[in-house]
Scaffold this active site. Structure first.
Site, mmCIF file in Angstrom:
data_model
loop_
_atom_site.group_PDB
_atom_site.id
_atom_site.type_symbol
_atom_site.label_atom_id
_atom_site.label_comp_id
_atom_site.label_asym_id
_atom_site.label_seq_id
_atom_site.Cartn_x
_atom_site.Cartn_y
_atom_site.Cartn_z
ATOM 1 N N GLU A 295 -2.945 11.917 -4.773
ATOM 2 C CA GLU A 295 -2.969 13.113 -3.909
ATOM 3 C C GLU A 295 -1.997 12.827 -2.774
ATOM 4 O O GLU A 295 -2.304 12.062 -1.871
ATOM 5 C CB GLU A 295 -4.388 13.327 -3.349
ATOM 6 C CG GLU A 295 -5.456 13.530 -4.397
ATOM 7 C CD GLU A 295 -5.285 14.841 -5.137
ATOM 8 O OE1 GLU A 295 -4.812 15.818 -4.550
ATOM 9 O OE2 GLU A 295 -5.614 14.868 -6.343
ATOM 10 N N SER B 194 0.753 9.294 1.566
ATOM 11 C CA SER B 194 2.112 9.834 1.568
ATOM 12 C C SER B 194 2.781 9.653 0.202
ATOM 13 O O SER B 194 2.427 8.766 -0.576
ATOM 14 C CB SER B 194 2.935 9.118 2.640
ATOM 15 O OG SER B 194 2.965 7.736 2.352
ATOM 16 N N THR B 195 3.766 10.483 -0.045
ATOM 17 C CA THR B 195 4.495 10.403 -1.314
ATOM 18 C C THR B 195 5.224 9.063 -1.437
ATOM 19 O O THR B 195 5.273 8.469 -2.522
ATOM 20 C CB THR B 195 5.448 11.608 -1.426
ATOM 21 O OG1 THR B 195 4.639 12.798 -1.501
ATOM 22 C CG2 THR B 195 6.332 11.526 -2.656
ATOM 23 N N ASP B 196 5.743 8.534 -0.322
ATOM 24 C CA ASP B 196 6.459 7.251 -0.399
ATOM 25 C C ASP B 196 5.515 6.117 -0.821
ATOM 26 O O ASP B 196 5.856 5.305 -1.688
ATOM 27 C CB ASP B 196 7.083 6.901 0.960
ATOM 28 C CG ASP B 196 8.386 7.658 1.153
ATOM 29 O OD1 ASP B 196 8.871 8.258 0.164
ATOM 30 O OD2 ASP B 196 8.897 7.665 2.287
ATOM 31 N N GLU C 173 7.831 16.266 5.329
ATOM 32 C CA GLU C 173 6.481 16.393 5.876
ATOM 33 C C GLU C 173 6.432 15.730 7.252
ATOM 34 O O GLU C 173 6.744 14.556 7.387
ATOM 35 C CB GLU C 173 5.485 15.709 4.939
ATOM 36 C CG GLU C 173 4.064 15.904 5.386
ATOM 37 C CD GLU C 173 3.066 15.227 4.452
ATOM 38 O OE1 GLU C 173 3.270 14.034 4.144
ATOM 39 O OE2 GLU C 173 2.101 15.887 4.043
ATOM 40 N N CYS D 63 -2.784 17.590 4.698
ATOM 41 C CA CYS D 63 -1.804 17.566 3.605
ATOM 42 C C CYS D 63 -1.383 18.973 3.199
ATOM 43 O O CYS D 63 -0.229 19.220 2.872
ATOM 44 C CB CYS D 63 -2.403 16.839 2.407
ATOM 45 S SG CYS D 63 -3.987 17.538 1.896
ATOM 46 N N LYS E 124 -10.775 1.266 0.046
ATOM 47 C CA LYS E 124 -10.057 0.777 1.239
ATOM 48 C C LYS E 124 -9.719 1.965 2.129
ATOM 49 O O LYS E 124 -8.827 2.752 1.823
ATOM 50 C CB LYS E 124 -8.762 0.045 0.872
ATOM 51 C CG LYS E 124 -8.208 -0.701 2.087
ATOM 52 C CD LYS E 124 -6.733 -0.940 2.077
ATOM 53 C CE LYS E 124 -5.897 0.194 2.565
ATOM 54 N NZ LYS E 124 -6.044 0.523 4.019
HETATM 55 P P1 NAD Z 1 -0.058 6.475 3.986
HETATM 56 O O1 NAD Z 1 0.533 6.750 2.661
HETATM 57 O O2 NAD Z 1 0.762 5.775 5.011
HETATM 58 O O3 NAD Z 1 -1.393 5.608 3.838
HETATM 59 C C1 NAD Z 1 -2.449 6.011 2.999
HETATM 60 C C2 NAD Z 1 -3.265 4.792 2.609
HETATM 61 O O4 NAD Z 1 -2.434 3.922 1.845
HETATM 62 C C3 NAD Z 1 -3.789 3.969 3.780
HETATM 63 O O5 NAD Z 1 -5.074 3.478 3.464
HETATM 64 C C4 NAD Z 1 -2.791 2.823 3.859
HETATM 65 O O6 NAD Z 1 -3.342 1.673 4.451
HETATM 66 C C5 NAD Z 1 -2.487 2.598 2.386
HETATM 67 N N1 NAD Z 1 -1.208 1.946 2.097
HETATM 68 C C6 NAD Z 1 -0.083 1.905 2.866
HETATM 69 N N2 NAD Z 1 0.868 1.196 2.240
HETATM 70 C C7 NAD Z 1 0.352 0.768 1.052
HETATM 71 C C8 NAD Z 1 0.849 0.010 -0.031
HETATM 72 N N3 NAD Z 1 2.103 -0.480 -0.039
HETATM 73 N N4 NAD Z 1 0.044 -0.221 -1.090
HETATM 74 C C9 NAD Z 1 -1.212 0.277 -1.115
HETATM 75 N N5 NAD Z 1 -1.746 0.993 -0.113
HETATM 76 C C10 NAD Z 1 -0.969 1.254 0.961
HETATM 77 O O7 NAD Z 1 -0.580 7.873 4.519
HETATM 78 P P2 NAD Z 1 -1.220 8.196 5.915
HETATM 79 O O8 NAD Z 1 -0.153 8.148 6.938
HETATM 80 O O9 NAD Z 1 -2.452 7.355 6.093
HETATM 81 O O10 NAD Z 1 -1.713 9.705 5.654
HETATM 82 C C11 NAD Z 1 -0.871 10.788 5.718
HETATM 83 C C12 NAD Z 1 -0.365 11.169 4.341
HETATM 84 O O11 NAD Z 1 -1.453 11.426 3.456
HETATM 85 C C13 NAD Z 1 0.439 12.449 4.359
HETATM 86 O O12 NAD Z 1 1.574 12.286 3.564
HETATM 87 C C14 NAD Z 1 -0.501 13.468 3.737
HETATM 88 O O13 NAD Z 1 0.129 14.571 3.141
HETATM 89 C C15 NAD Z 1 -1.222 12.638 2.745
HETATM 90 N N6 NAD Z 1 -2.492 13.286 2.361
HETATM 91 C C16 NAD Z 1 -2.563 13.905 1.143
HETATM 92 C C17 NAD Z 1 -3.729 14.568 0.772
HETATM 93 C C18 NAD Z 1 -3.852 15.280 -0.556
HETATM 94 O O14 NAD Z 1 -4.967 15.628 -0.935
HETATM 95 N N7 NAD Z 1 -2.771 15.506 -1.261
HETATM 96 C C19 NAD Z 1 -4.823 14.571 1.633
HETATM 97 C C20 NAD Z 1 -4.705 13.937 2.864
HETATM 98 C C21 NAD Z 1 -3.521 13.284 3.217
#
Ligand code: NAD
Length: 495
Positions: free
Chosen positions: A267, A246-248, A398, A301, A192
């Site tokens: 990640e 994201s961590t949340d 972040e 990230c 997804k």
């Molecule tokens: P996000 O956590 O909002 O979304 C990530 C993915 O999760 C998206 O596909 C989103 O649709 C999905 N998602 C959202 N809510 C969900 C739920 N309740 N259940 C299942 N899936 C859900 O993150 P973002 O805003 O898309 O990306 C930014 C974040 O990603 C930052 O925190 C960044 O640090 C992190 N990131 C981490 C790495 C790493 O390798 N550690 C790499 C890239 C980005």
């Protein structure tokens, strides 16, 4: 505003209105019959309609992956053949890199040449893991004299059905970092992509299909995280969730996974420190620090967003990084000479603006940047902030934008304490002319990655992942492959 991108067509074999989902080898409309818009963040204009998958589609996709896995559609192929197919995927991505880069750029804003670099890095994931496909094996284990009549060995088997949920900041890389090792390990997958950036994932689906990945082994569904992502995370037939985000949201994935105690690879976010020692070569440290925080408009990230500089070089480094930020050309990703594109969305623009305004209100000084650029698209100035401390949200949370907070330090122990004073632990870097000092600091930083005189490097070859709240497990390298493998111990009597 009209698009300035030259090429903009789906592959002809892929219906484009709305862009479909890929389930069991077929492109089809989502079961909801609805679609959602995806945007160009450089203009805010809608560039495509994409099928809105729902829980029914998550069920269909997981069932297809489960069937493919149980029928061994992928694993019954000789391992060398699976490797050859992954290599074909890499070749096709390289051949189509120009077009894929245009898609990536237009959907997430990054300048086209940098998008092309991302596509090639993603292709390299497939090339690297193609080489692993026929080198996955266990060990024989000497059980010792007391058990002389028993021999033991291990088998390494695919973990099963993997749900992959990825973010928008590097769409084709994030998808490839999961698909390539999972396929090398023999898993079946449901991907997804982020709802903001679904387009290159769909293109990748077509490449995987054309390269010979059997139906059902890779399924791709598009839609919001809260519905279709959550449905995958709690699905009882999914064995592993590989999540980047994201961590949340990572926390909500952990909760959703408890039903069948899924395995998790997470990640997550970061707030990575950069330390500049007084002996550093500032002619490389200053552009290095600027690149660490501003690249991809800070939507990385591992971005180095907290800078700790020795007090003797503090003013020079701050002035230098601010000048680098002013020099970078922020603009539309298709325009030549652009260094940084827009933020991904209005929501992200508001988030970055709120953190910078919050820093101002807390008494910090904006040395450079600090504002939105124009009122069309979501452009934001590279920003350097001083007068901060580690209690301020701008230094603790972040932001995911081009914002650097800077603090001086007087000795190395203080710098390491400041660097480690975070709930995250994804990346870090130290800039020094003394290699031995750099290596000693590397051992004391609590982060999954440390750079010495470089912030980001390693691609598919170096394990990447987080300490503390930056994640569980690793991507890339042999460790990345291990996430997708179970280890089975076999013991048997000997005659
Ligand atoms: P996000 O956590 O909002 O979304 C990530 C993915 O999760 C998206 O596909 C989103 O649709 C999905 N998602 C959202 N809510 C969900 C739920 N309740 N259940 C299942 N899936 C859900 O993150 P973002 O805003 O898309 O990306 C930014 C974040 O990603 C930052 O925190 C960044 O640090 C992190 N990131 C981490 C790495 C790493 O390798 N550690 C790499 C890239 C980005």
């Amino acid at each position: 505003m009209t698009s300035r991108y030259a090429a903009w067509n789906f592959p002809s074999s892929l219906p484009d209105a709305p862009a479909p989902v890929l389930i069991d080898g077929d492109w089809s409309a989502a079961s909801t019959g609805e679609s959602f818009p995806t945007y160009d963040p450089g203009t805010g204009e809608v560039i495509a309609e994409v099928s809105l998958a729902g829980a029914v589609d998550a069920d269909r996709a997981v069932a297809a992956a489960r069937r493919a896995h149980d029928e061994q559609r992928w694993m019954r192929l000789p391992s060398a053949q699976r490797g050859a197919i992954l290599w074909r995927v890499a070749d096709a991505m390289k051949q189509q890199a120009d077009d894929l880069a245009v898609w990536e750029s237009r959907n997430m804003g990054i300048p086209v040449p940098q998008a092309r670099t991302m596509v090639l890095e993603a292709a390299n994931q497939f090339q690297y893991y193609a080489g692993w496909a026929d080198k996955i094996h266990g060990h024989t284990i000497d059980l010792g004299p007391a058990e002389r009549r028993i021999q033991g060995y291990t088998l390494r088997e695919p973990v099963g059905v993997v749900a992959m949920i990825v973010p928008w900041n590097a769409p084709v890389i994030s998808a490839s970092k999961k698909l390539a090792p999972a396929l090398a390990a023999g898993c079946s997958c449901v991907l997804k992509p982020a709802d903001e950036t679904p387009l290159t994932a769909l293109w990748l689906g077509q490449i995987l299909r054309d390269a010979g990945v059997p139906p059902g082994v890779v399924n791709i569904i598009t839609g919001p995280g809260e519905t279709v992502g959550a449905a995958l995370a709690e699905h009882p037939d999914v064995d592993l969730v590989a999540f980047t985000g994201s961590t949340d949201v990572g926390r909500s994935i952990i909760r959703a996974a408890t039903g069948n105690l899924k395995k998790l690879q997470l990640e997550l976010g970061g707030k990575s420190p950069v330390i500049v020692l007084p002996d550093a070569d500032l002619s490389s440290a200053i552009p290095g620090v600027a690149g660490a925080v501003f690249w991809n408009t800070g939507q990385v990230c591992a971005a180095g967003t907290r800078l700790f500089v020795h007090e003797s070089v503090h003013d020079e480094v701050v002035a230098g990084v601010a000048a680098e930020g002013r020099r970078l050309r922020v603009g539309y990703g298709a325009d030549p000479g652009v260094d940084l594109g827009p933020l991904i969305s209005r929501k992200q623009l508001e988030r970055v603006t709120a953190y910078v305004d919050g820093g101002r209100a807390d008494g910090a000084q904006i040395v450079s940047g600090g504002s939105r650029i124009g009122d069309n698209g979501y452009f934001f100035e590279p920003t350097v902030i001083t007068g901060v401390d580690q209690t301020m949200p701008v230094m603790r949370e972040e932001i995911f934008g081009p914002v650097l907070g800077v603090m001086p330090f007087s000795d190395v122990d203080e710098a390491i304490a400041l660097a480690n004073d975070t709930s995250y632990g994804l990346a870090s870097s130290v800039w020094t002319a003394d290699g031995a000092v750099g290596h000693s600091i590397a051992r004391r930083l609590r982060a999954g990655r440390v750079g010495i005189n470089v912030h980001r490097a390693g691609g598919a070859y170096m394990p990447a992942g987080g300490y503390r709240q930056s994640g569980w497990g690793r991507e890339n390298g042999e460790e990345g492959l291990a996430s997708y493998l179970e280890v089975k111990s076999v013991v048997s009597t000997l005659a």
